[in-house]
Design a protein around this motif. Sequence first.
Motif, PDB file in Angstrom:
ATOM      1  N   GLY A  23       0.696  -1.152  -0.105  1.00 38.13           N
ATOM      2  CA  GLY A  23      -0.017  -0.126   0.032  1.00 38.13           C
ATOM      3  C   GLY A  23       0.710   1.120  -0.007  1.00 38.13           C
ATOM      4  O   GLY A  23       0.498   2.401  -0.788  1.00 38.13           O
ATOM      5  N   GLY A  24       1.925   1.114   0.745  1.00 43.44           N
ATOM      6  CA  GLY A  24       2.968   2.278   1.009  1.00 43.44           C
ATOM      7  C   GLY A  24       3.588   2.513  -0.554  1.00 43.44           C
ATOM      8  O   GLY A  24       3.817   3.505  -0.899  1.00 43.44           O
ATOM      9  N   GLY A  25       3.998   1.225  -1.067  1.00 45.53           N
ATOM     10  CA  GLY A  25       4.682   1.520  -2.255  1.00 45.53           C
ATOM     11  C   GLY A  25       3.664   2.048  -3.540  1.00 45.53           C
ATOM     12  O   GLY A  25       4.259   2.861  -4.144  1.00 45.53           O
ATOM     13  N   MET A  98       8.258 -11.445  -4.687  1.00 40.88           N
ATOM     14  CA  MET A  98       9.492 -10.574  -4.348  1.00 40.88           C
ATOM     15  C   MET A  98       9.816  -9.424  -5.452  1.00 40.88           C
ATOM     16  O   MET A  98      10.277  -8.414  -5.315  1.00 40.88           O
ATOM     17  CB  MET A  98      10.584 -11.612  -4.284  1.00 40.88           C
ATOM     18  N   TRP A  99       9.372  -9.824  -6.668  1.00 42.31           N
ATOM     19  CA  TRP A  99       9.718  -8.971  -7.857  1.00 42.31           C
ATOM     20  C   TRP A  99       8.461  -7.617  -7.593  1.00 42.31           C
ATOM     21  O   TRP A  99       8.858  -6.376  -7.824  1.00 42.31           O
ATOM     22  CB  TRP A  99       9.451  -9.425  -9.021  1.00 42.31           C
ATOM     23  N   ILE A 100       7.313  -8.101  -7.116  1.00 39.89           N
ATOM     24  CA  ILE A 100       6.261  -7.025  -7.187  1.00 39.89           C
ATOM     25  C   ILE A 100       6.748  -6.009  -6.031  1.00 39.89           C
ATOM     26  O   ILE A 100       6.676  -4.886  -5.989  1.00 39.89           O
ATOM     27  CB  ILE A 100       5.008  -7.575  -6.911  1.00 39.89           C
ATOM     28  N   ILE A 101       7.173  -6.612  -5.078  1.00 42.84           N
ATOM     29  CA  ILE A 101       7.697  -5.576  -3.646  1.00 42.84           C
ATOM     30  C   ILE A 101       8.851  -4.709  -4.344  1.00 42.84           C
ATOM     31  O   ILE A 101       8.804  -3.583  -3.821  1.00 42.84           O
ATOM     32  CB  ILE A 101       8.044  -6.479  -2.665  1.00 42.84           C
ATOM     33  N   ALA A 102       9.608  -5.220  -5.027  1.00 44.35           N
ATOM     34  CA  ALA A 102      10.784  -4.376  -5.630  1.00 44.35           C
ATOM     35  C   ALA A 102      10.300  -3.303  -6.513  1.00 44.35           C
ATOM     36  O   ALA A 102      10.820  -2.339  -6.148  1.00 44.35           O
ATOM     37  CB  ALA A 102      12.062  -5.415  -6.366  1.00 44.35           C
ATOM     38  N   GLY A 268      11.938 -10.309   0.395  1.00 46.92           N
ATOM     39  CA  GLY A 268      11.892  -9.279  -0.431  1.00 46.92           C
ATOM     40  C   GLY A 268      12.254  -8.009   0.436  1.00 46.92           C
ATOM     41  O   GLY A 268      13.241  -7.428  -0.020  1.00 46.92           O
ATOM     42  N   ALA A 269      11.573  -7.857   1.222  1.00 46.41           N
ATOM     43  CA  ALA A 269      11.719  -6.320   2.144  1.00 46.41           C
ATOM     44  C   ALA A 269      13.163  -6.617   2.724  1.00 46.41           C
ATOM     45  O   ALA A 269      13.943  -5.577   2.703  1.00 46.41           O
ATOM     46  CB  ALA A 269      10.550  -6.448   3.187  1.00 46.41           C
ATOM     47  N   TYR A 270      13.414  -7.635   3.465  1.00 43.47           N
ATOM     48  CA  TYR A 270      14.690  -8.017   4.362  1.00 43.47           C
ATOM     49  C   TYR A 270      15.909  -7.603   3.243  1.00 43.47           C
ATOM     50  O   TYR A 270      16.937  -7.139   3.529  1.00 43.47           O
ATOM     51  CB  TYR A 270      14.909  -9.253   4.944  1.00 43.47           C
ATOM     52  N   SER A 271      15.673  -8.116   1.899  1.00 41.64           N
ATOM     53  CA  SER A 271      16.826  -8.190   1.018  1.00 41.64           C
ATOM     54  C   SER A 271      17.024  -6.636   0.392  1.00 41.64           C
ATOM     55  O   SER A 271      18.268  -6.386   0.571  1.00 41.64           O
ATOM     56  CB  SER A 271      16.516  -8.843  -0.304  1.00 41.64           C
ATOM     57  N   ASN A 272      16.109  -6.165   0.051  1.00 45.03           N
ATOM     58  CA  ASN A 272      16.340  -4.660  -0.624  1.00 45.03           C
ATOM     59  C   ASN A 272      16.094  -3.435   0.464  1.00 45.03           C
ATOM     60  O   ASN A 272      16.337  -2.459   0.074  1.00 45.03           O
ATOM     61  CB  ASN A 272      15.488  -4.428  -1.844  1.00 45.03           C
ATOM     62  N   GLU A 273      15.596  -3.828   1.575  1.00 43.86           N
ATOM     63  CA  GLU A 273      15.442  -2.884   2.696  1.00 43.86           C
ATOM     64  C   GLU A 273      14.430  -1.644   2.397  1.00 43.86           C
ATOM     65  O   GLU A 273      14.348  -0.615   3.135  1.00 43.86           O
ATOM     66  CB  GLU A 273      16.644  -1.977   3.032  1.00 43.86           C
ATOM     67  N   ALA A 274      13.681  -1.799   1.062  1.00 42.39           N
ATOM     68  CA  ALA A 274      12.670  -0.668   1.042  1.00 42.39           C
ATOM     69  C   ALA A 274      11.463  -0.734   2.011  1.00 42.39           C
ATOM     70  O   ALA A 274      10.824  -1.902   2.137  1.00 42.39           O
ATOM     71  CB  ALA A 274      12.154  -0.926  -0.692  1.00 42.39           C
ATOM     72  N   GLY A 275      11.266   0.375   2.552  1.00 47.86           N
ATOM     73  CA  GLY A 275      10.114   0.187   3.510  1.00 47.86           C
ATOM     74  C   GLY A 275      10.975   0.261   4.988  1.00 47.86           C
ATOM     75  O   GLY A 275      10.039   0.719   6.090  1.00 47.86           O
ATOM     76  N   MET A 276      11.937  -0.070   4.964  1.00 49.33           N
ATOM     77  CA  MET A 276      12.728  -0.171   6.297  1.00 49.33           C
ATOM     78  C   MET A 276      13.392   1.099   6.679  1.00 49.33           C
ATOM     79  O   MET A 276      13.448   1.497   7.825  1.00 49.33           O
ATOM     80  CB  MET A 276      13.821  -1.306   6.359  1.00 49.33           C
ATOM     81  N   GLY A 277      13.785   1.736   5.526  1.00 48.83           N
ATOM     82  CA  GLY A 277      14.529   2.810   6.054  1.00 48.83           C
ATOM     83  C   GLY A 277      15.987   2.975   6.319  1.00 48.83           C
ATOM     84  O   GLY A 277      16.544   4.196   6.473  1.00 48.83           O
ATOM     85  N   THR A 278      16.491   2.013   6.400  1.00 47.80           N
ATOM     86  CA  THR A 278      17.610   1.634   6.934  1.00 47.80           C
ATOM     87  C   THR A 278      18.893   2.274   6.283  1.00 47.80           C
ATOM     88  O   THR A 278      19.971   2.837   6.569  1.00 47.80           O
ATOM     89  CB  THR A 278      18.034   0.317   7.447  1.00 47.80           C
TER      90      THR A 278
END
Length: 448
Positions: A23-25, A98-102, A268-278
């Motif tokens: 939703g945020g993406g 994972m691709w969609i999240i990316a 996917g989130a852990y891999s590319n960190e999008a949404g984490m802000g790190t």
Amino acid sequence: MFDMFKQLIDWLWLYPILIILVGGGITMSLTLNFFQITKLPFILKETFGKVFKKGDGSGTITPFQAATSALASTIGAANIVGVPLAIATGGPGAIFWMWIIAIFGCALKYSEIILGIKYRVKNDEGEYVGGPMYYLKNGAKLPLLGSLFAFFLMIEIAPSIATQSASIVQTASTININPIVTGVTVVLIVGLVVYGGIKRISKFTEKLVPIMAIAYFLISLIVILANYKSIPNTFALIFKGAFTPTAAFGGFAGSVLASTIRAGAARGAYSNEAGMGTSTIAHSAAVTDFPARQALWGIFEIIVDTLCICTITAFLVLTTGIWSTVGADKAASMPSIAVQSVFGTKFGGGFLTICMLMFVLSTLIVIIFYGEKQAEYLFGLKASKIARIVYLCFIMIGALCKFDNIIVLLDATLACVIATNMIGVIKLRKEVKEESDKFFESQKIKAN
């Protein structure tokens, strides 16, 4: 109790966190007019085309050093063992999600970096520091949420370190290296680098990340091409499995659609960190004239990390058929076994162990730096030095712990990090749009 806790975390990632991430993406993609697709040629020119440019403006390290430092965090064990774990628990269809999240993650990461640089500050050592805790406090005017983010991330770093350590131990075990020997070696190397601060970290990762990524990509590609007849079936497995349950066979226990989506989203989130802000913590130190110019490197990271490295890993374990013969508890060993099927135990196992060691080292060095910055934000500069010692201890803890138990703890803390960060990004979306428009307008004027 642990099984009940695991079920709760699975539900959390299937519904609330997935809704927040996707939703945020979608929200940020709409806010920015899907620029990650419409302006892709320009983005590639500004990143891949300017790898060695130093950058204009103020900052501590070069734009590329900031990107490789952030990439060092994203290109790690998640790429080599996180992807097989997603397949082992969710089936091949997890790769589609994972691709969609990316794709949507590009807009998220771009937005986070803009905000990170806009609200960065100088610390007592004269270095630029930033991240979600600063834009939550100074931008969104939510200081309590900023402190909560820093606290959650400081805690999340511990199981993240343990996951990286457990990953290298499992890979090294395929060529009979003792876990204690592996753990001690990693502690010594990481300790030497992290005590040099962000400048030494950036110089280390600037050289290491490109070498390790290219070497791993090429060897994996050779293995995939050796199994080229399986490539069409691999595509079929991914797209069919994304929307239908995958039946159990061989060492694969089977998966329902819910676990497929959850596995793809979480890994996917852990891999590319999008949404984490790190990644904004590394990018906040970059020399840049526009926050949005540096933010383009966030998209560069997702292209390299998820769309290249994670995808090549997925095809590595799917084309060789290893995913159907090795259980989820040994998922970390899948890439090594796959490479050994073509190159043999000595070279294949040895290469993957060295490659994994480089991936893990680069990730550990950067995420320990991230953890230190949270301790510094919450308790001051002295606390960051204590945090460094604690994190080094978690390398040994991970070397001796059960891999799948660590992953559950990682997902739990990761959910807290994402939830707090996303509140700030969505709240400040108008500022992101303004900064982005300002940058792209300057490029039009420059072109004329």
